[in-house]
Design an enzyme around this catalytic site. Structure first.
Site, PDB file in Angstrom:
ATOM      1  N   LYS A 245      -0.679  11.364  22.870  1.00  0.00           N
ATOM      2  CA  LYS A 245       0.662  11.115  22.959  1.00  0.00           C
ATOM      3  C   LYS A 245       1.123   9.923  22.181  1.00  0.00           C
ATOM      4  O   LYS A 245       0.665   8.716  22.804  1.00  0.00           O
ATOM      5  CB  LYS A 245       1.063  11.189  24.072  1.00  0.00           C
ATOM      6  CG  LYS A 245       1.228  12.450  24.907  1.00  0.00           C
ATOM      7  CD  LYS A 245       2.084  12.365  26.366  1.00  0.00           C
ATOM      8  CE  LYS A 245       2.206  13.565  27.083  1.00  0.00           C
ATOM      9  NZ  LYS A 245       2.671  13.460  28.371  1.00  0.00           N
ATOM     10  N   GLU A 320       1.729  21.043  44.251  1.00  0.00           N
ATOM     11  CA  GLU A 320       2.599  21.046  45.429  1.00  0.00           C
ATOM     12  C   GLU A 320       2.081  21.223  46.908  1.00  0.00           C
ATOM     13  O   GLU A 320       2.367  21.086  47.812  1.00  0.00           O
ATOM     14  CB  GLU A 320       3.779  21.676  44.840  1.00  0.00           C
ATOM     15  CG  GLU A 320       4.583  20.875  44.075  1.00  0.00           C
ATOM     16  CD  GLU A 320       4.041  21.065  42.492  1.00  0.00           C
ATOM     17  OE1 GLU A 320       3.228  21.980  42.187  1.00  0.00           O
ATOM     18  OE2 GLU A 320       4.624  20.424  41.600  1.00  0.00           O
ATOM     19  N   ARG A 348       7.213  25.671  45.535  1.00  0.00           N
ATOM     20  CA  ARG A 348       5.571  25.679  45.195  1.00  0.00           C
ATOM     21  C   ARG A 348       5.211  25.427  46.370  1.00  0.00           C
ATOM     22  O   ARG A 348       3.859  25.860  46.487  1.00  0.00           O
ATOM     23  CB  ARG A 348       5.132  24.823  43.922  1.00  0.00           C
ATOM     24  CG  ARG A 348       5.442  25.438  42.720  1.00  0.00           C
ATOM     25  CD  ARG A 348       4.385  26.071  42.224  1.00  0.00           C
ATOM     26  NE  ARG A 348       4.363  26.759  40.852  1.00  0.00           N
ATOM     27  CZ  ARG A 348       4.109  26.244  39.667  1.00  0.00           C
ATOM     28  NH1 ARG A 348       3.286  25.238  39.735  1.00  0.00           N
ATOM     29  NH2 ARG A 348       4.526  26.985  38.603  1.00  0.00           N
TER      30      ARG A 348
END
Lengths: 569, 569
Positions: A245, A320, A348
């Site tokens: 990135k 989660e 989630r």
């Protein structure tokens, strides 16, 4: 946004705007084309760096995939669609890119309704392996010949459902090429054993997936060669691709645009910053307070907390379910854990909130950020359902602050409880920092204004809109604070002077405040009239908050119009 | 159950009923003690084979753990508490074992409220690694010296949250001994890459966990030796233990008891069998129908479906999240998938139902079995919340059949829709098999009986109780069929003759039918009086369905009492 559009108008047209055109280029032309398409996307977008750099990092990968495979006949699924901007530009949507994330424009994520090149939409992570498995199994049953490719980040692979899919499909012998896009980051730096030990080969092979790599994700010609070989391969297999990135500044020429989505005002303070500061203060006085975040430390301003209390901060990765039960374990052992979740991602961890926390009545504090509408991220990200799905959970207290001061007070309140508490607040913030923290009592509400015939009962920050709307009207206003529990007697007394009650919330009214209050009124004050305002029973698409609230009738004008009708009747 | 208790009364007392007493035995005495405690547990229970054999298979493991470790100071957590019968008998609960799963008696699972030896309760699988991680992290922060052990089955390890925990904790350096109890089964035969390739060593090591094994789980002396060495080891590590689930007949001496919990009546047919038979018929006529079950094929009677259509049946392992999104992929590819879930486990796939199915409006049929109260399995397993948490999801139709014929009709209806549909029904069944399938229209309801002043509006099989209760009363009865959507005009007309409406449902009233109907009445028929019956906002404990319904006021007597008050007023 007008500024951005104007810039785009000056942009050259892409030399290939569809995979069909792309395939007419020679492999030698691809590196230049990659630069071209990346700049096109960069020039046309004026929003969060996180999404743009994720997409730009897979420029060569995207070009190679569409070049080598026969999309849309071959099925290509992107995990978390915000990797997919280049994909969108390449699949007939370059001209519309200026409308990205704008109301009526294209979505920031992949979306089935948008293009045949988007066979499966995704805004939440870790779904792509399950989905591509479904496509591949369907092709086998329907005897369709096609290839199946999914691209998943090294952040998203930590989500439990990705593992469930890998384990199940690892014995299926289906024709699936899974590309692990390994940029060593999710939104924050990636965590966990897989990442730390770079043990992807052993991991995937243990589950029955072939493994190849790692390969350079920026060598487009080599990627094309690999994918052409993949045409004749079968079975479940992983290609590990390393990408970088790059900071956006490296790309930012020649289409220099500024992020104009958030007006910069020095006195503006975001709720997430108010929260983080208040939490730090509480943590200094109570050493039992610890914080858990599933890969959202910076998105929640908890990176500041981590700087102060590194040993009391747990970034568990995109996980989660684990985040909630890990907190339950900490609470069962005497600590005071706070789990921070975006409202939409709390979905989630729903079973864990019920089964591991509420049923055992453990004192876990849940802070749900991005509750209510989130704006440009759209339907996958609105926190529309939390009030409704948390509402039926026994032992749980559910609070929503109207402003930053209330948020601070509620946080102190929550840590003083011996049972689970949810505090939910939206994206955004307010103009003036407040430090006025006051003690909150269970089930207490605030009478903010007296009125004559009508009272508005609001929950959360939408109460500020109510204040503005009714300041010159003879209308009462109650800030409810708690979705539950309520002090029935006190509430009855407070509502007693009014003939007409209006409820307003920034979540689904179905099963939320509206329905809860409606039943309460039938039992306790059946003579009163009632009207609910909030989110209707539809998925709300993307747009600015102002546009969406306008469309849904959740603004001052519409509230005033309703109140005028009621007051006139 | 009287029969069982009588037998228990004749049982010898255990020679050790606490870990403290156990530790006074010599290692040589342990094999005999294992037989003794296993027989004690077996003699005292008269319920499902699945739970008993799971517990009996870990007899030696349980004895060795309590012998070698210093419980309850050392933390021992059982994943899915039904492995824990031996543990319960050994930790002071042997005398109460006759009350296992009975109202007011001990729970079929571990439960914090029951014993200091149960630091964390669990009825749903795959939670133990997250929980033990919380305890271990708390001990590090609090500088407490103790050991941390969790026992997880090879079935439960396929649940995504187990992986999330392994990946996160794999870099933590916490002192956790994870015991993989590998009996190669969950309730059905285990599936997935890990099981098929027996690649546990590579898998765990790739995530940063040490690995030891496999070792024989029935050699109690060797287990004790291993655990004694573990006292001085640290870090995250796995001990792979192989155990065998022996058929119960091998253990059944000398305490022969029969399963008396279900009256054997030849004409009785379970809803799950009605469902499976109807589904098979539909599948013969529509080749697009496929079935997904997360490790519950036999519990859902879908093993019969699998015999007929093995290629169209997918047991994905304990993997609810994946099951839903895998189905979404199948649906997006043109098939007609049905996902079968127990209501309580649907909580694990909640985000996927919203984000992958409903948002994309994909035609997936969800069949939720064990909706409403389940009886002896208790609080972790009641399907109390599904109506409430599904209610706010746009695009979703939610149906509940009143009887087997309606169930068949609804299944045909569901597959004819181009959008997602939920059908939910409880445990249990009915006396007479019906094959009367009829076409159902969207939003239709059934007026089963006319009345004068009062009408009962019921949803689901609880309507049969209503029929019995009101047969001699001048009370109307509407079987609603749909929680949503409703035909407002038709419902308004049907309720028009009545002054008093009573709603009844077998789920939480909060956000369920009660609150939905209350709001609807306020808007459409505010002059009517209303009362809701259903589950209150508390966790309901275990007991027989009859006892629980009695306690909660969900039976004929209580409904009649209410109606008498209304009719008299």
């Amino acid at each position: 946004m007008a500024k951005v559009s104007a810039k785009l108008a000056a942009m050259p047209t892409l030399s290939a705007t569809s995979p069909e055109q792309l395939r007419k280029l020679s492999v030698n032309q691809l590196p230049d084309f990659c630069k071209e398409v990346a700049r096109c996307v960069l020039g046309a977008t004026a929003e969060k760096e996180g999404h743009i750099v994720s997409s730009l990092a897979v420029t060569e990968l995207t070009v190679a995939l569409h070049y080598a495979f026969n999309t849309p006949g071959d099925i290509l699924i992107w995990d978390v669609g915000h990797q997919a901007y280049i994909h969108k530009a390449l699949t007939g949507r370059s001209e519309q890119f200026q409308t990205n994330r704008q109301k009526g424009g294209i979505s920031g994520f992949t979306a089935r309704a948008e293009s045949v090149f988007d066979p499966f939409g995704a805004g939440h992570s870790s779904t792509s392996i399950s989905a591509i498995g479904g496509f591949a199994e369907a092709a086998r049953l329907q005897k369709v010949m096609r290839k199946h490719i999914a691209v998943i980040g090294d952040g998203a692979i930590t989500g439990g459902m990705a593992f469930e899919a890998l384990n199940h499909l690892g014995t299926s012998n289906l024709d699936i090429l899974l590309i692990l896009n390994d940029n060593e980051e999710s939104i924050d730096t990636n965590v966990g054993g897989l990442h730390e030990f770079q043990s992807y080969k052993d991991f995937f092979e243990s589950l029955g997936w072939g493994y190849q790599g790692p390969v350079n994700g920026h060598d487009v010609a080599n990627l094309v060669r690999i994918f052409e070989k993949e045409q004749t391969r079968e079975g479940t297999r992983v290609l590990h691709v390393k990408t970088k990135k790059h900071p956006i500044s490296l790309w930012r020429k020649p289409f220099e645009v500024e992020d104009s989505s958030q007006p910069k005002q020095t006195s503006f303070i975001a709720y997430q910053d108010i929260f983080a500061k208040a939490l730090i203060e509480l943590a200094y006085t109570d050493s039992r307070i610890v914080v858990i975040s599933p890969a959202m430390l910076s998105g929640s301003s908890l990176n500041i907390f981590k700087q102060k209390f590194p040993e009391r901060t747990f970034d568990v990765g995109i996980a989660e379910q684990h985040s909630v039960t890990f907190a339950a374990g900490l609470a069962a052992s005497g600590l005071k854990p706070l789990v921070h979740l975006y409202s939409t991602f709390a979905q989630r961890g729903y079973d864990q909130i019920i089964h591991d926390v509420a049923l055992q009545n453990l004192p876990v504090v849940f802070v749900l950020d991005r509750a209510g509408l989130v704006g440009e991220d759209g339907a996958t990200h609105h926190g529309a359902f939390d009030l409704s799905f948390l509402n039926p959970i026994p032992n749980l207290q559910i609070l929503a602050p109207m402003d930053g001061a209330e948020l601070q007070s509620m946080l102190a309140y929550a840590f003083a409880q011996n049972s689970p508490v949810v505090i939910r607040y939206p994206r955004g913030g307010e103009q003036h920092e407040s430090t006025e923290v006051h003690a909150i009592k269970t089930s207490s509400f605030r009478i903010l204004k007296d009125g004559e015939k009508v009272v508005v009962v609001s929950l959360g920050t939408i109460g500020k809109m109510v204040q503005r709307a009714i300041q010159d009207l003879p209308v009462g206003h109650i800030d409810l604070r708690f979705l539950k529990p309520w002090d029935d007697g006190a509430l009855e007394a407070a509502l007693q002077p009014y003939q007409y009650i209006v409820s307003i919330e920034d979540g689904s009214m179905r099963g939320g405040l509206r329905d809860t209050l409606a039943h309460w009124l039938i039992k306790r004050a059946p003579e009163k009239k009632f009207h609910g305002m909030g989110l209707p029973d539809v998925f709300v698409q993307h747009g600015t908050l102002k546009e969406l609230n306008q469309e849904l009738g959740l603004n001052e004008e519409r509230l005033q119009r309703l109140l005028a009708q009621v007051l006139g009747s």
